[in-house]
Design an enzyme around this catalytic site. Structure first.
Site, PDB file in Angstrom:
ATOM      1  N   CYS A  70       0.817  -1.218   0.000  1.00  0.00           N
ATOM      2  CA  CYS A  70       0.000   0.000   0.000  1.00  0.00           C
ATOM      3  C   CYS A  70       0.847   1.262   0.000  1.00  0.00           C
ATOM      4  CB  CYS A  70      -0.936   0.004   1.204  1.00  0.00           C
ATOM      5  SG  CYS A  70      -0.075   0.135   2.783  1.00  0.00           S
ATOM      6  N   HIS A 364      -1.418   0.839   7.362  1.00  0.00           N
ATOM      7  CA  HIS A 364      -1.832   0.981   5.971  1.00  0.00           C
ATOM      8  C   HIS A 364      -1.644   2.420   5.519  1.00  0.00           C
ATOM      9  CE1 HIS A 364      -3.951  -0.253   2.368  1.00  0.00           C
ATOM     10  NE2 HIS A 364      -4.911   0.636   2.535  1.00  0.00           N
ATOM     11  N   ASN A 385      -8.008   4.751  -1.734  1.00  0.00           N
ATOM     12  CA  ASN A 385      -7.415   3.511  -1.241  1.00  0.00           C
ATOM     13  C   ASN A 385      -6.774   2.761  -2.406  1.00  0.00           C
ATOM     14  OD1 ASN A 385      -6.716   1.430   0.484  1.00  0.00           O
ATOM     15  ND2 ASN A 385      -8.745   1.256   1.385  1.00  0.00           N
TER      16      ASN A 385
END
Length: 448
Positions: A70, A364, A385
């Site tokens: 991520c 994250h 995201n």
């Protein structure tokens, strides 16, 4: 002295449970539906409408699939946003697999160097155990990606696309970590046998040769030179020949990474505000950019993110995404679940307590692309995201409440032009002598 649980204790607890009129109803719904679904708060959905007074249009979300990259996806997203607009490219992505290859290669070298450095410490020493627990992994932080780009540049995704192993990284990670632990056994023995630095370096080079081969087999070989073909939004064909990863970065991305600095919000007693920190054993590129964070109060921390968004620039940030978060709906809000009311217990902890007692840390990285300001104060944030368009109800974008930001956002990356003169002076003064935190400090957590 310890005290055991007695039958009398159990009888009292059972009686307390039975005396609550709601106990059976709550027990039934929780047993059938689980804690989260039983405590889900409809009010959070009503408050988290997808409307923002400041919003940057960034296009389709990317998908990291079954990998922990991520931090790469988020950082490369911040870099592709202006590139998409400037060159009129819809759906364009930079190659996450290219940075993934060099990250794993550099992390392997970083690990082996630290094995040599700590070889005189015994097995069981906390630092040695920390190294051996995870020789390398997918996760990382902003400065680690900058170190890779500064050394290796970038390429378009079309030039080095995803492979099975980049998108589903567990097999590669397990295999590579076995190899690196085996290498650690050999290196520690060489040091114990008092071998020369040259002999140890020769052994390490052979180990890296094996690592490179594993990575080429699983991820593909990174390009040295390439031609880039693309068709823009106006259906105009373009081709650029004989690019290198560095020349591509300079021409098409061109961000001066020295200008982008990591700010953290860690309200723990061991990290006074307005100072710069680094973390022992944290990094990937030996001799590359050091991970550094400036710790700020939450209001100062948040104000910088707002300024950058208002200037039309997205913001890389790190958070604990699993807390008070509904992945199915795409909502992150402190009141999305009302577990305290459901279970009749107090689950509250301060942000500092969660960090100090292992309840929370950065897990994250994502990108801030919008904020809703009411009377100049943020109420909610728009988040890009990297879980694909099917995550959440907003085509892969999430909505984050401002209260959630306060509690679970730990890091933002800010262009230094938005920092105050006082903040810049601290960074300049402490750049070469940051406070060094322990390897296991929560601010050393890797975003996955």
């Amino acid at each position: 002295m310890s005290k055991e649980i007695t039958n009398a204790n159990i009888e009292k607890f059972a009686q307390d449970f039975a005396e609550s009129a709601k106990s059976n109803a709550i027990a039934n719904t929780v047993a059938h539906n689980g804690i989260d679904a039983s405590s889900r708060n409809l009010g959070a959905d009503i408050a988290m409408t997808p409307n923002f007074s400041v919003e940057i249009q960034t296009g389709d979300v990317a998908n990291q699939k079954q990998s922990g990259r991520c931090w790469m996806f988020a950082a490369l997203n911040t870099m592709r946003h202006p590139l998409q607009d400037k060159f009129e490219l819809k759906g364009f992505e930079l190659s996450q697999n290219y940075t993934n290859f060099w990250d794993k290669f550099e992390k392997s070298n970083f690990f082996l160097e630290n094995v040599i450095e700590t070889a005189n410490l015994p097995l069981g020493d906390r630092k040695v155990d920390f190294l051996m627990a995870t020789p390398q992994q997918d996760g990382g932080q902003w400065d680690m990606l900058c170190a890779l780009i500064e050394k290796y540049g970038l390429v378009p995704k079309s030039v080095m696309p995803e492979t099975y192993n980049s998108s589903r990284s567990s097999e590669l990670n397990a295999t590579l970590n076995t190899k690196l632990r085996q290498d650690a056994v050999e290196l520690r023995q060489l040091v114990a046998d008092d071998k020369s630095a040259d002999e140890i370096a020769t052994a390490k080079e052979a180990m890296l040769d094996d690592v490179y081969r594993i990575l080429v087999f699983t991820l593909g070989e990174p390009p040295v030179k390439f031609d880039w073909e693309y068709t823009d939004n106006n259906h105009q064909y373009h081709i650029e020949r004989d690019l290198t990863p560095k020349s591509f970065y300079d021409k098409y991305v061109g961000m001066d990474l020295e200008n982008y600095l990591s700010m953290i919000n860690s309200p723990t007693d061991d990290k006074p505000y307005n100072h710069v920190y680094t973390v022992d054993l944290l990094g990937n590129v030996v001799g590359g950019r050091q991970v550094r964070h400036m710790n700020l109060k939450i209001d100062d921390f948040k104000a910088l993110a707002v300024k950058q968004l208002q200037a039309g620039e997205t913001v890389w940030f790190g958070s604990d995404v699993g807390k008070s978060s509904d992945r199915k709906e795409g909502i992150m809000a402190t009141d999305v679940y009302q577990k305290d009311d459901l279970l009749g217990v107090d689950l509250s902890l301060t942000k500092a307590q969660r960090l100090d007692y292992g309840e929370s840390l950065m897990t994250h990285a994502m990108v801030l692309t919008g904020v809703d300001l009411v009377d100049g104060k943020p109420t909610k944030w728009k988040v890009e995201n990297s879980w694909g368009e099917k995550a959440g109800n907003f085509k892969g974008y999430f909505i984050m409440s401002d209260a959630w930001f306060d509690e679970y956002v730990y890091q933002v990356v800010i262009n230094k032009k938005f920092l105050s003169e006082e903040q810049l002076q601290v960074i300049a003064a402490e750049k070469d002598k940051p406070t060094v935190l322990k390897p296991w400090d929560p601010m050393g957590a890797l975003a996955l």
